[in-house]
Design an enzyme around this catalytic site. Sequence first.
Site, short mmCIF file in Angstrom:
data_model
loop_
_atom_site.label_atom_id
_atom_site.label_comp_id
_atom_site.label_asym_id
_atom_site.label_seq_id
_atom_site.Cartn_x
_atom_site.Cartn_y
_atom_site.Cartn_z
N CYS A 5 66.84 53.91 4.92
CA CYS A 5 65.98 54.10 6.08
C CYS A 5 66.51 55.27 6.91
O CYS A 5 67.65 55.65 6.82
CB CYS A 5 65.98 52.84 6.92
SG CYS A 5 65.65 51.38 5.93
N GLU A 37 71.60 59.03 -23.26
CA GLU A 37 71.37 59.40 -21.86
C GLU A 37 72.06 60.71 -21.51
O GLU A 37 71.49 61.57 -20.83
CB GLU A 37 71.88 58.27 -20.95
CG GLU A 37 71.81 58.54 -19.46
CD GLU A 37 70.42 58.85 -18.93
OE1 GLU A 37 69.43 58.64 -19.67
OE2 GLU A 37 70.33 59.36 -17.79
N ARG A 94 64.00 61.25 2.58
CA ARG A 94 64.72 60.06 2.09
C ARG A 94 63.76 59.02 1.56
O ARG A 94 64.16 58.04 0.94
CB ARG A 94 65.54 59.44 3.23
CG ARG A 94 66.59 60.36 3.81
CD ARG A 94 67.00 59.92 5.19
NE ARG A 94 67.70 58.67 5.16
CZ ARG A 94 69.02 58.57 5.32
NH1 ARG A 94 69.71 59.66 5.51
NH2 ARG A 94 69.62 57.41 5.29
N GLU A 121 67.11 67.88 -20.03
CA GLU A 121 66.01 67.90 -19.05
C GLU A 121 66.33 68.79 -17.85
O GLU A 121 65.41 69.24 -17.17
CB GLU A 121 65.65 66.50 -18.59
CG GLU A 121 66.68 65.77 -17.79
CD GLU A 121 66.14 64.44 -17.27
OE1 GLU A 121 64.93 64.31 -17.04
OE2 GLU A 121 66.94 63.53 -17.10
N HIS A 132 74.93 60.15 -42.25
CA HIS A 132 73.57 60.03 -42.80
C HIS A 132 72.71 61.22 -42.40
O HIS A 132 71.49 61.10 -42.30
CB HIS A 132 72.95 58.72 -42.31
CG HIS A 132 73.78 57.53 -42.67
ND1 HIS A 132 73.78 56.98 -43.94
CD2 HIS A 132 74.70 56.83 -41.95
CE1 HIS A 132 74.63 55.95 -43.97
NE2 HIS A 132 75.20 55.84 -42.79
N ASN A 161 69.56 49.95 9.24
CA ASN A 161 69.59 50.43 7.86
C ASN A 161 70.69 49.64 7.18
O ASN A 161 71.81 49.58 7.67
CB ASN A 161 69.90 51.94 7.84
CG ASN A 161 69.90 52.50 6.43
OD1 ASN A 161 69.46 51.82 5.50
ND2 ASN A 161 70.36 53.72 6.29
N GLY A 162 70.36 48.97 6.06
CA GLY A 162 71.39 48.19 5.35
C GLY A 162 70.84 46.84 4.94
O GLY A 162 69.64 46.62 4.94
N LYS A 202 70.08 63.95 -20.06
CA LYS A 202 70.46 64.63 -18.81
C LYS A 202 70.60 66.13 -19.05
O LYS A 202 70.08 66.94 -18.30
CB LYS A 202 71.78 64.07 -18.27
CG LYS A 202 71.67 62.69 -17.70
CD LYS A 202 71.14 62.65 -16.29
CE LYS A 202 69.69 62.38 -16.06
NZ LYS A 202 68.95 61.36 -16.68
N TRP A 205 62.60 51.97 4.48
CA TRP A 205 62.52 51.87 3.02
C TRP A 205 62.71 50.38 2.74
O TRP A 205 63.81 49.86 2.84
CB TRP A 205 63.64 52.71 2.40
CG TRP A 205 63.82 52.56 0.93
CD1 TRP A 205 64.68 51.71 0.29
CD2 TRP A 205 63.15 53.28 -0.12
NE1 TRP A 205 64.60 51.86 -1.06
CE2 TRP A 205 63.66 52.80 -1.35
CE3 TRP A 205 62.18 54.26 -0.14
CZ2 TRP A 205 63.22 53.29 -2.58
CZ3 TRP A 205 61.74 54.74 -1.37
CH2 TRP A 205 62.25 54.25 -2.57
N LYS A 232 58.75 63.46 -11.25
CA LYS A 232 59.66 62.36 -10.94
C LYS A 232 59.07 61.03 -11.40
O LYS A 232 59.78 60.13 -11.79
CB LYS A 232 59.94 62.30 -9.44
CG LYS A 232 60.95 61.23 -9.04
CD LYS A 232 62.29 61.42 -9.70
CE LYS A 232 63.22 60.25 -9.46
NZ LYS A 232 64.42 60.31 -10.32
C1 AGP Z 1 65.08 60.43 -16.09
O1 AGP Z 1 66.14 61.40 -15.95
C2 AGP Z 1 63.81 61.09 -16.49
N1 AGP Z 1 63.41 61.95 -15.42
C3 AGP Z 1 62.71 60.19 -17.02
O2 AGP Z 1 63.06 59.95 -18.35
C4 AGP Z 1 62.51 58.81 -16.35
O3 AGP Z 1 63.62 57.98 -16.59
C5 AGP Z 1 61.28 58.13 -17.00
O4 AGP Z 1 60.15 58.92 -16.71
C6 AGP Z 1 61.04 56.70 -16.52
O5 AGP Z 1 60.80 56.70 -15.16
P1 AGP Z 1 60.84 55.29 -14.36
O6 AGP Z 1 62.24 54.80 -14.45
O7 AGP Z 1 60.45 55.65 -12.96
O8 AGP Z 1 59.87 54.36 -15.02
#
Ligand code: AGP
Length: 609
Positions: free
Chosen positions: A2, A482, A27, A489, A505, A98-99, A486, A74, A604
């Site tokens: 928040c 992962e 935020r 992307e 393989h 906030n908390g 990272k 939030w 996002k």
């Molecule tokens: C994460 O780094 C990516 N930007 C993307 O893969 C994300 O995890 C995916 O779109 C799922 O999003 P969500 O967790 O909001 O469902």
Amino acid sequence: MCGIVGYVGGQSATPIIVEGLRKLEYRGYDSAGVAVIHGGQTQIRRAVGKLKNLDKLLLEQPLTGSLGIGHTRWATHGRPSEQNAHPHETDGITVVHNGIIENYLQLKQRLQEMGRKFKSETDTEIMAHLVATEMQGGKDFVTAVRSALSQVRGAYAFVILCQKEPDKIITAKNASPIVLGIGDDESFVASDIPALLAHTRKVVFLEDGQMAVLTKKEVTITTLKGEPVQFTPRHIDWSPVMAEKGGHKHFMHKEIFEQPTAIADTIRGRVLMEEARVHLDGMNLDVKSLRRLVIVACGTSYHSGLVGKFIIEAIARIPVEVDLASEFRYRSPVIDKETGILAISQSGETADTLAAIKEGKSLGASVFAVCNVIESSIARECLGSGGVLYTHAGPEIGVASTKAFTTQLVALYLLAIHFGRERGTLSKEKATEMLNHLRQIPQQIEGMLSREASLISIARRYSKARDFLYLGRGPNYPIALEGALKLKEISYIHAEGYSAGEMKHGPIALIDDKMPTVGIATSGPFYEKTVSNLEEVRAREGKLIIIATEGDSKIATIADDVFLVPKNDPLLDPILTVVPLQLIAYHIADLNGTDVDQPRNLAKSVTVE
Ligand code: AGP
């Protein structure tokens, strides 16, 4: 998290407060409100949604006065609504917060038994009742706040007004940020620096266990016991844009460094150590009737689902399948009423994941979610079924998910312990041991973050490579996936995550001296096998960057670069091993000048198929 702004001085408080809240909009929030005391009266205006709705309300019903507080919420406890928006007032005491108040249920029950009536579903309102009760017992405002704080457990940044003493603002902090602004004949309080910069660059950061009294003339700081605290204001020379990122260059970097707090907040209030049990607020799943679990998710959340499979099967002995949501929804899955479907989603708006749980629900399954955004579409879809376990990561602005991912892993670990205890597959002793291991994670991550420089050197050495291979086994295989995601992307460099056992393989054909391989070889049941896979890379001139466990002196003999993570429960390893991979990806991207927070072609929240 928040946003909080407070003002006391010679100017009109409302515009200062609202403009300060606007500087904290990044935020993320779902409602906002302002309270001002003028002429012995407390006036409050609150609105759901964005600040423009509060602006409209203030135009219709303006507030005057030179002492006030404001808040952007939030939601964590209680849905986004005008009734739950802050500030909360009772008997002339007004609070923003906030908390998370961990013992709010017990406090609320005690206050209700005393006859106090609550107007909201929030944990925050309790503080207004506690202070009002103390003042009705004869205490002055400062003493009443001190006494109220001694009853509260949890994370808080409180900012409080009292109609009877309209010349002062009181604020207190524990685990949630509070910064004080020192002006000329005016004082400010906020949850973050951007809200203050238009008025003053002279600031004081309140420490945990401290409270401050702000008047027009001065700011005094004491401990919660009332002992005076000497302080020296700092001069902030950040630009407003830098201030939004807390001095970090990018939101992603800020969010990587917020992980210890985000993880502590996700654990907070959910661990009952005496009984070695987990209290999962918001979940109403009949755990004992579950015969099988299907996890559906996308992207990074899918990777946390893969880790979740290891953790839940190991601890609760429930068979777990993990499916890409975009695949699940079209493969006419075999689902029945004894199947639980768990959706994992940071945003709670990912179209494929939402469609997958609707499909599961239509086939008779119980659906529940691990989600970071309260009242999001996925959360709402699960409310009528198995419920939602919220991560408390706070808004994640960077498109590349970091703190949302590690808090998802924490949520899955808590879920597994809850399942194990409910189904009798996890003893009290073992659960106690696991919960103690979990509580070490925040400071273990702090320790790794303090060694960022070594990761910057690794990034410098490999930032021009065009292909990377990431290898891991067991619960670290999803971390290899992962780490590769990272890197690709945010730096646009091709990277592939693979099970280390699969090298022979096919992928081993890729290895040469131009292709760095990142190997995760932490101590535990997969160590020897993983090391032998990495030695195969070495034997073919491959460059090796290895994530290993502190105390491992052997690994340096085969690696070109090593980063050591602290020792913990192997099932918790992924929460630790992902952190260096996040920072290696971040610094390679930063060195290559890509748009780290808003990478090309990405959103996002993927709300379309
Ligand atoms: C994460 O780094 C990516 N930007 C993307 O893969 C994300 O995890 C995916 O779109 C799922 O999003 P969500 O967790 O909001 O469902």
